[in-house]
Write a protein that holds these residues in place. Structure first.
Motif, mmCIF file in Angstrom:
data_model
loop_
_atom_site.group_PDB
_atom_site.id
_atom_site.type_symbol
_atom_site.label_atom_id
_atom_site.label_comp_id
_atom_site.label_asym_id
_atom_site.label_seq_id
_atom_site.Cartn_x
_atom_site.Cartn_y
_atom_site.Cartn_z
ATOM 1 N N THR A 11 52.606 32.566 39.161
ATOM 2 C CA THR A 11 53.618 31.970 38.300
ATOM 3 C C THR A 11 53.623 30.443 38.368
ATOM 4 O O THR A 11 54.206 29.795 37.500
ATOM 5 N N ARG A 12 52.961 29.873 39.385
ATOM 6 C CA ARG A 12 52.842 28.410 39.452
ATOM 7 C C ARG A 12 51.549 27.911 38.802
ATOM 8 O O ARG A 12 51.348 26.706 38.673
ATOM 9 N N SER A 13 50.687 28.838 38.401
ATOM 10 C CA SER A 13 49.420 28.441 37.787
ATOM 11 C C SER A 13 49.626 28.134 36.311
ATOM 12 O O SER A 13 50.640 28.494 35.707
ATOM 13 N N GLN A 14 48.629 27.469 35.708
ATOM 14 C CA GLN A 14 48.715 27.104 34.297
ATOM 15 C C GLN A 14 48.276 28.236 33.375
ATOM 16 O O GLN A 14 48.559 28.220 32.182
ATOM 17 N N ASP A 15 47.557 29.227 33.915
ATOM 18 C CA ASP A 15 47.087 30.350 33.110
ATOM 19 C C ASP A 15 47.160 31.601 33.978
ATOM 20 O O ASP A 15 46.293 31.856 34.800
ATOM 21 N N TRP A 16 48.207 32.385 33.786
ATOM 22 C CA TRP A 16 48.466 33.525 34.667
ATOM 23 C C TRP A 16 47.378 34.593 34.560
ATOM 24 O O TRP A 16 46.981 35.197 35.559
ATOM 25 N N VAL A 17 46.918 34.859 33.358
ATOM 26 C CA VAL A 17 45.907 35.894 33.173
ATOM 27 C C VAL A 17 44.601 35.502 33.855
ATOM 28 O O VAL A 17 43.984 36.312 34.566
ATOM 29 N N SER A 18 44.195 34.249 33.682
ATOM 30 C CA SER A 18 42.971 33.792 34.346
ATOM 31 C C SER A 18 43.118 33.855 35.858
ATOM 32 O O SER A 18 42.188 34.241 36.576
ATOM 33 N N PHE A 19 44.292 33.487 36.369
ATOM 34 C CA PHE A 19 44.539 33.554 37.807
ATOM 35 C C PHE A 19 44.364 34.992 38.302
ATOM 36 O O PHE A 19 43.699 35.243 39.313
ATOM 37 N N ALA A 20 44.967 35.951 37.581
ATOM 38 C CA ALA A 20 44.897 37.348 38.002
ATOM 39 C C ALA A 20 43.464 37.865 37.953
ATOM 40 O O ALA A 20 43.007 38.558 38.865
ATOM 41 N N LEU A 21 42.737 37.524 36.903
ATOM 42 C CA LEU A 21 41.357 37.995 36.755
ATOM 43 C C LEU A 21 40.427 37.397 37.802
ATOM 44 O O LEU A 21 39.448 38.030 38.211
ATOM 45 N N ASP A 22 40.718 36.179 38.235
ATOM 46 C CA ASP A 22 39.820 35.452 39.132
ATOM 47 C C ASP A 22 39.990 35.801 40.605
ATOM 48 O O ASP A 22 39.224 35.310 41.448
ATOM 49 N N GLN A 23 40.980 36.628 40.939
ATOM 50 C CA GLN A 23 41.187 36.952 42.352
ATOM 51 C C GLN A 23 40.003 37.765 42.891
ATOM 52 O O GLN A 23 39.407 38.575 42.175
ATOM 53 N N PRO A 24 39.633 37.547 44.160
ATOM 54 C CA PRO A 24 38.500 38.284 44.736
ATOM 55 C C PRO A 24 38.803 39.777 44.827
ATOM 56 O O PRO A 24 39.961 40.189 44.893
ATOM 57 N N MET A 25 37.766 40.561 44.822
ATOM 58 C CA MET A 25 37.915 42.012 44.913
ATOM 59 C C MET A 25 37.986 42.454 46.382
ATOM 60 O O MET A 25 37.314 41.890 47.242
ATOM 61 N N ALA A 26 38.815 43.474 46.627
ATOM 62 C CA ALA A 26 38.948 44.022 47.971
ATOM 63 C C ALA A 26 38.512 45.477 48.041
ATOM 64 O O ALA A 26 38.100 45.949 49.101
ATOM 65 N N TYR A 27 38.614 46.206 46.932
ATOM 66 C CA TYR A 27 38.284 47.627 46.910
ATOM 67 C C TYR A 27 37.571 47.969 45.600
ATOM 68 O O TYR A 27 37.747 47.294 44.590
ATOM 69 N N PRO A 28 36.810 49.049 45.583
ATOM 70 C CA PRO A 28 36.278 49.545 44.309
ATOM 71 C C PRO A 28 37.450 49.959 43.409
ATOM 72 O O PRO A 28 38.434 50.529 43.904
ATOM 73 N N PRO A 29 37.390 49.686 42.130
ATOM 74 C CA PRO A 29 38.487 50.070 41.231
ATOM 75 C C PRO A 29 38.798 51.563 41.309
ATOM 76 O O PRO A 29 37.896 52.397 41.414
ATOM 77 N N GLY A 30 40.106 51.871 41.297
ATOM 78 C CA GLY A 30 40.555 53.252 41.299
ATOM 79 C C GLY A 30 40.753 53.868 42.662
ATOM 80 O O GLY A 30 41.225 55.006 42.761
ATOM 81 N N LYS A 31 40.443 53.142 43.733
ATOM 82 C CA LYS A 31 40.512 53.724 45.077
ATOM 83 C C LYS A 31 41.850 53.486 45.776
ATOM 84 O O LYS A 31 42.323 54.339 46.520
ATOM 85 N N VAL A 32 42.451 52.320 45.563
ATOM 86 C CA VAL A 32 43.661 51.944 46.303
ATOM 87 C C VAL A 32 44.690 51.370 45.335
ATOM 88 O O VAL A 32 44.364 50.539 44.488
ATOM 89 N N MET A 33 45.932 51.809 45.453
ATOM 90 C CA MET A 33 47.021 51.231 44.678
ATOM 91 C C MET A 33 47.537 50.002 45.418
ATOM 92 O O MET A 33 47.951 50.097 46.576
ATOM 93 N N GLU A 34 47.468 48.845 44.792
ATOM 94 C CA GLU A 34 47.992 47.602 45.362
ATOM 95 C C GLU A 34 48.907 46.983 44.324
ATOM 96 O O GLU A 34 48.459 46.583 43.247
ATOM 97 N N TYR A 35 50.218 46.939 44.612
ATOM 98 C CA TYR A 35 51.199 46.463 43.638
ATOM 99 C C TYR A 35 50.836 45.064 43.166
ATOM 100 O O TYR A 35 50.664 44.153 43.975
ATOM 101 N N ASN A 36 50.721 44.875 41.838
ATOM 102 C CA ASN A 36 50.079 43.679 41.315
ATOM 103 C C ASN A 36 50.638 43.339 39.946
ATOM 104 O O ASN A 36 50.263 43.930 38.929
ATOM 105 N N SER A 37 51.567 42.374 39.876
ATOM 106 C CA SER A 37 52.129 41.961 38.596
ATOM 107 C C SER A 37 51.109 41.218 37.738
ATOM 108 O O SER A 37 51.321 41.067 36.532
#
Length: 307
Positions: A116-142
């Motif tokens: 919420t402090r970034s200038q582009d929220w969608v880009s911020f969310a997309l750019d975060q590093p990966m921790a798990y293969p998609p679909g394996k772990v639920m991690e609450y993420n707005s």
């Protein structure tokens, strides 16, 4: 149902509101003061469940990609990441908070405040590093919710709020609301919507009736039911399961499940509980400071036993 017991249990909590609807009747209605009935207030992350409804409606109208569409087909920048796991993220993964990004909503790396402090929220969310293969772990993420909100704008060609007014708010009689926006003018997918308690109740009733409202199918019964089914186990400290931006759990009596329910949940005490087996919807809202706030288990501890 013992309404006197429910009333005695919740009155000391000074909740902002508590509404109980059962078998087509509003049987319990409490407000801290009478003006609250008419005042929109922030519902925080309950906004996510409204976004889920809008995506279901867009799917019904053929205006949104199918759930198993890879996100990279909608946002080509993701396909430039080489062999990164994010190439396999689908829309369904966003809906179930299982995209696989390294994300801590609050605490730790504090991903949500940083977004919420970034200038582009969608880009911020997309750019975060990966921790798990998609679909394996639920991690609450707005951030996932904001990506979905951006996709809804991209696919429908209008704002999220205008789409809601046409297909959801208008039919439900929601005409007094406020919805925050990100720096790009995209309405917030994970929080930021303000509504009246009665609006939350009608939204819950829509799902109790499997997407039907006043003889009109606002959401297909197939998607209304599918979107609130348990999809993935949640991670501690949560319990139960997560669906398409809805939570799922069961009330247990004597260590045996008594009834199952799904619910929308927002920070600070905002809840919409839907119990199909009992034909019941319960709405709880609050607005007090953290130290004065009642515990989060008001429904399972003080209301569910009397239903």
């Amino acid at each position: 149902m013992d309404l006197s017991m429910i009333s005695a249990a919740i009155m000391p909590l000074h909740l902002r509101s508590c509404l109980i609807y059962r078998q087509e009747k509003l049987i319990f209605e409490h407000y801290r003061h009478k003006q609250i009935k008419h005042e929109p207030a922030k519902i925080n992350s309950c906004t996510k469940s409204f976004l889920s409804a809008l995506i279901c409606i867009a799917l019904d109208h053929g205006l949104f990609p199918p759930p198993d569409t890879r996100l990279g087909e909608c946002i080509p920048m993701l396909d430039k990441e080489g062999n990164d796991w994010r190439k396999h993220i689908t829309i369904r993964h966003l809906l179930t908070m299982s995209g696989g990004w390294r994300w801590k909503e609050f605490g730790g790396i504090n991903s949500f405040p940083q977004m919420t402090r970034s200038q582009d929220w969608v880009s911020f969310a997309l750019d975060q590093p990966m921790a798990y293969p998609p679909g394996k772990v639920m991690e609450y993420n707005s951030g996932s919710s904001q990506i979905l909100s951006r996709l809804l704008v991209q696919e429908t060609g209008g704002s999220v709020a205008s789409f809601a007014e046409t297909y959801l708010f208008g039919p439900l009689g929601i005409n007094d609301y406020h919805w925050e926006q990100d720096p790009q003018g995209i309405h917030t997918g994970g929080f930021g919507l303000s509504l009246r308690p009665a609006d939350l109740l009608n939204f819950g009733r829509l799902y109790l009736q499997q997407g039907q409202w006043e003889n009109r199918q606002l959401i297909s019964s197939e998607l209304a039911v599918h979107s609130v089914r348990p999809a993935i186990s949640v991670t501690a400290p949560w319990r139960g399961y997560y669906a398409w931006h809805w939570w799922c759990d069961s009330f247990e009596r004597d260590r045996k499940p008594s009834f199952e329910y799904f619910y929308a949940r927002g920070y600070g005490g905002q809840f919409i509980y839907v119990i199909p087996q009992l034909e019941t919807v319960v709405v709880l809202t609050d607005d007090r400071r953290k130290r004065e706030r009642p515990p989060v288990d008001v429904f399972p501890r003080l209301i569910a036993p009397h239903l």
